[in-house]
Design a protein around this motif. Structure first.
Motif, short mmCIF file in Angstrom:
data_model
loop_
_atom_site.label_atom_id
_atom_site.label_comp_id
_atom_site.label_asym_id
_atom_site.label_seq_id
_atom_site.Cartn_x
_atom_site.Cartn_y
_atom_site.Cartn_z
N ALA A 1 0.83 -1.21 0.00
CA ALA A 1 0.00 0.00 0.00
C ALA A 1 0.87 1.26 0.00
CB ALA A 1 -0.92 -0.01 1.22
N VAL A 2 1.87 1.29 0.87
CA VAL A 2 2.72 2.48 1.01
C VAL A 2 3.54 2.71 -0.27
CG1 VAL A 2 4.74 3.38 2.24
CG2 VAL A 2 2.84 2.38 3.53
N ASN A 3 4.08 1.64 -0.82
CA ASN A 3 4.93 1.81 -2.00
C ASN A 3 4.12 2.05 -3.27
OD1 ASN A 3 7.85 1.56 -1.27
ND2 ASN A 3 6.99 -0.18 -0.16
N LEU A 4 2.92 1.49 -3.33
CA LEU A 4 2.06 1.78 -4.47
C LEU A 4 1.64 3.25 -4.42
CD1 LEU A 4 0.45 0.87 -6.95
CD2 LEU A 4 -1.35 0.05 -5.42
N ALA A 5 1.30 3.73 -3.23
CA ALA A 5 0.92 5.14 -3.07
C ALA A 5 2.08 6.04 -3.50
CB ALA A 5 0.54 5.42 -1.61
N ALA A 6 3.27 5.71 -3.03
CA ALA A 6 4.44 6.55 -3.37
C ALA A 6 4.76 6.44 -4.86
CB ALA A 6 5.64 6.11 -2.53
N GLY A 7 4.66 5.24 -5.41
CA GLY A 7 4.94 5.04 -6.84
C GLY A 7 3.96 5.82 -7.71
N MET A 8 2.69 5.82 -7.33
CA MET A 8 1.69 6.58 -8.09
C MET A 8 1.94 8.08 -7.96
SD MET A 8 -1.79 4.48 -7.29
CE MET A 8 -2.48 3.37 -8.52
N ALA A 9 2.32 8.50 -6.75
CA ALA A 9 2.59 9.93 -6.53
C ALA A 9 3.80 10.38 -7.36
CB ALA A 9 2.83 10.19 -5.04
N MET A 10 4.77 9.49 -7.50
CA MET A 10 5.98 9.83 -8.28
C MET A 10 5.66 10.13 -9.74
SD MET A 10 8.59 7.04 -6.72
CE MET A 10 10.10 7.25 -7.60
N VAL A 11 4.60 9.51 -10.26
CA VAL A 11 4.23 9.80 -11.66
C VAL A 11 3.09 10.82 -11.73
CG1 VAL A 11 5.13 7.68 -12.65
CG2 VAL A 11 2.78 7.69 -11.79
N GLY A 12 2.98 11.61 -10.67
CA GLY A 12 2.10 12.79 -10.73
C GLY A 12 0.66 12.58 -10.33
N GLN A 13 0.35 11.41 -9.79
CA GLN A 13 -1.03 11.17 -9.37
C GLN A 13 -1.28 11.76 -7.97
OE1 GLN A 13 -3.20 9.76 -11.65
NE2 GLN A 13 -1.35 10.09 -12.86
N ARG A 14 -2.51 12.23 -7.77
CA ARG A 14 -2.89 12.73 -6.44
C ARG A 14 -3.43 11.54 -5.66
NH1 ARG A 14 -7.42 16.69 -8.03
NH2 ARG A 14 -7.84 14.86 -9.29
N VAL A 15 -2.72 11.19 -4.59
CA VAL A 15 -3.03 9.94 -3.89
C VAL A 15 -3.39 10.19 -2.42
CG1 VAL A 15 -2.12 7.67 -3.23
CG2 VAL A 15 -1.39 8.71 -5.39
N LEU A 16 -4.42 9.49 -1.96
CA LEU A 16 -4.73 9.42 -0.53
C LEU A 16 -4.57 7.97 -0.08
CD1 LEU A 16 -5.97 10.46 2.18
CD2 LEU A 16 -8.22 9.91 1.22
N LEU A 17 -3.79 7.78 0.97
CA LEU A 17 -3.64 6.44 1.55
C LEU A 17 -4.42 6.39 2.86
CD1 LEU A 17 -2.29 3.62 1.73
CD2 LEU A 17 -0.33 4.73 2.80
N ILE A 18 -5.35 5.47 2.95
CA ILE A 18 -6.12 5.32 4.19
C ILE A 18 -5.57 4.12 4.96
CG2 ILE A 18 -8.40 4.87 5.20
CD1 ILE A 18 -9.65 6.13 2.70
N ASP A 19 -5.16 4.37 6.18
CA ASP A 19 -4.67 3.29 7.04
C ASP A 19 -5.87 2.75 7.83
OD1 ASP A 19 -3.35 1.60 8.71
OD2 ASP A 19 -1.90 3.07 9.45
N LEU A 20 -6.26 1.52 7.53
CA LEU A 20 -7.44 0.98 8.19
C LEU A 20 -7.06 -0.13 9.17
CD1 LEU A 20 -10.40 1.82 7.94
CD2 LEU A 20 -10.76 -0.06 6.35
N ASP A 21 -5.86 -0.02 9.72
CA ASP A 21 -5.36 -1.05 10.62
C ASP A 21 -4.92 -0.39 11.93
OD1 ASP A 21 -4.00 -3.06 11.94
OD2 ASP A 21 -2.85 -3.71 10.19
N PRO A 22 -5.47 -0.84 13.07
CA PRO A 22 -5.09 -0.25 14.36
C PRO A 22 -3.59 -0.33 14.64
CG PRO A 22 -6.90 -1.84 14.63
CD PRO A 22 -6.47 -1.91 13.20
N GLN A 23 -2.87 -1.20 13.95
CA GLN A 23 -1.42 -1.26 14.14
C GLN A 23 -0.74 0.03 13.67
OE1 GLN A 23 0.32 -5.56 13.42
NE2 GLN A 23 -1.12 -5.16 11.77
N GLY A 24 -1.40 0.75 12.75
CA GLY A 24 -0.87 2.03 12.28
C GLY A 24 0.45 1.92 11.53
N ASN A 25 0.71 0.78 10.93
CA ASN A 25 2.00 0.60 10.24
C ASN A 25 2.12 1.47 8.99
OD1 ASN A 25 2.64 -1.34 12.11
ND2 ASN A 25 2.14 -3.08 10.81
N ALA A 26 1.04 1.59 8.25
CA ALA A 26 1.10 2.42 7.04
C ALA A 26 1.33 3.88 7.43
CB ALA A 26 -0.19 2.27 6.22
N THR A 27 0.70 4.30 8.51
CA THR A 27 0.86 5.67 9.00
C THR A 27 2.33 5.95 9.31
OG1 THR A 27 -1.35 5.58 9.96
CG2 THR A 27 0.13 7.25 10.86
#
Ligand code: ATP
Ligand code: MG
Length: 259
Positions: free
Chosen positions: A20-46
């Motif tokens: 999730a984190v790397n896909l979000a960053a990869g999409m952002a790198m090619v100019g996409q506006r990205v929102l990543l929602i962390d839906l896990d209480p572990q908060g790892n993506a955050t």
């Protein structure tokens, strides 16, 4: 209007958050506006994209139970290049509280409606369970990306997930499709990995992404610096694979109409 995808697999530690984190960053790198929602209480993506889950004001918990709007809870992960709706352990209480709610499986969908026009892609990192939180993700997504390790038990769990997706599609979200299966933490030296990989291709055909994410230590190190792997060491094999995957993903799903 954003296209929404969730990264799901009820098995733990299979690479959902890393994807999730790397896909979000990869999409952002090619100019996409990205929102990543962390839906896990572990908060790892955050944490993995550089936001301290202990000091955030609002998180996705407040949004789900109606104490805050998505708009006022989203934060910018400056170095990572995208926005985040963060999570922390507060979220663990949400499932219990939401049992009383009407249409409790639609809370996330309702909450993100107001921000969907501000993004090209919204990605949701799911927890390792087929829980109410995951159901909320499935109900607001256009599609599911399933990361999996190529080992025997991975196949067993897959049928439960596929059945859940079919049920959600039939009863709650007719738009939902499986975008693809992503082979992650792949070790080409293991015969079993090769065998499971071939089986996946045989059963799921072109639903299996061509890109394969190798096991790569740089991807595992990146979260401790709060930077997505694709930005942490751009030359590493893992980073290159996730950039290829982001490209393949965008090709597969297409850009949103407004982009
Ligand atoms: P959980 O179910 O607990 O949410 P998860 O499915 O989100 O876990 P991750 O947290 O992404 O899985 O990955 C599990 C562990 O494996 C982490 O320590 C991560 O850094 C590591 N990891 C993920 N992908 C790779 C990879 N391709 N190479 C090496 N290590 C990896
Ligand atoms: Mg995770």
């Amino acid at each position: 209007m954003a296209k929404v995808f969730c990264i799901a697999n009820q098995k733990g530690g299979v690479g959902k958050t890393t994807t999730a984190v790397n896909l979000a960053a990869g999409m952002a790198m090619v100019g996409q506006r990205v929102l990543l929602i962390d839906l896990d209480p572990q908060g790892n993506a955050t944490m993995g994209c550089g936001i301290d889950k202990r000091t955030i004001q609002n998180n996705v918990y407040q949004v789900l139970v109606g104490l805050a709007s998505a708009k006022e809870s989203i934060v910018r992960a400056e170095e990572s290049g995208f926005d985040v709706l963060p999570a922390n352990r507060d979220l663990a209480g949400a499932e219990v509280e939401m049992v009383e709610f009407e249409s409790r499986e639609l809370k996330l969908r309702e909450a993100i409606a107001e921000v969907k026009d501000q993004y090209d892609f919204i990605l949701i990192d799911c927890p390792p369970a087929l829980s109410l939180l995951t159901l909320n993700a499935l109900c607001c997504a256009n599609g599911v990306v399933i990361p999996m390790q190529c080992e025997y038990y991975a196949l067993e769990g897959l049928s439960d997930l596929v059945n859940t997706i079919k049920q959600v599609c039939k009863n709650l979200n007719p738009n939902l499709t499986i975008i693809g299966l992503l082979r992650v933490m792949f070790d080409p030296r293991m015969t079993l990995s090769q065998q499971v990989s071939e089986q996946l291709e045989k059963h799921f055909g072109n639903k299996v992404f061509q890109t394969i994410i190798p096991r790569n230590i740089r991807l595992a190190e990146a979260p401790s610096y709060g930077i997505p792997g694709v930005l942490f060491d751009t030359k590493s094999k893992g980073a290159k694979a996730y950039i290829d995957f982001a490209t393949e993903m965008v090709e597969r799903v297409g850009l949103p109409a407004t982009a």
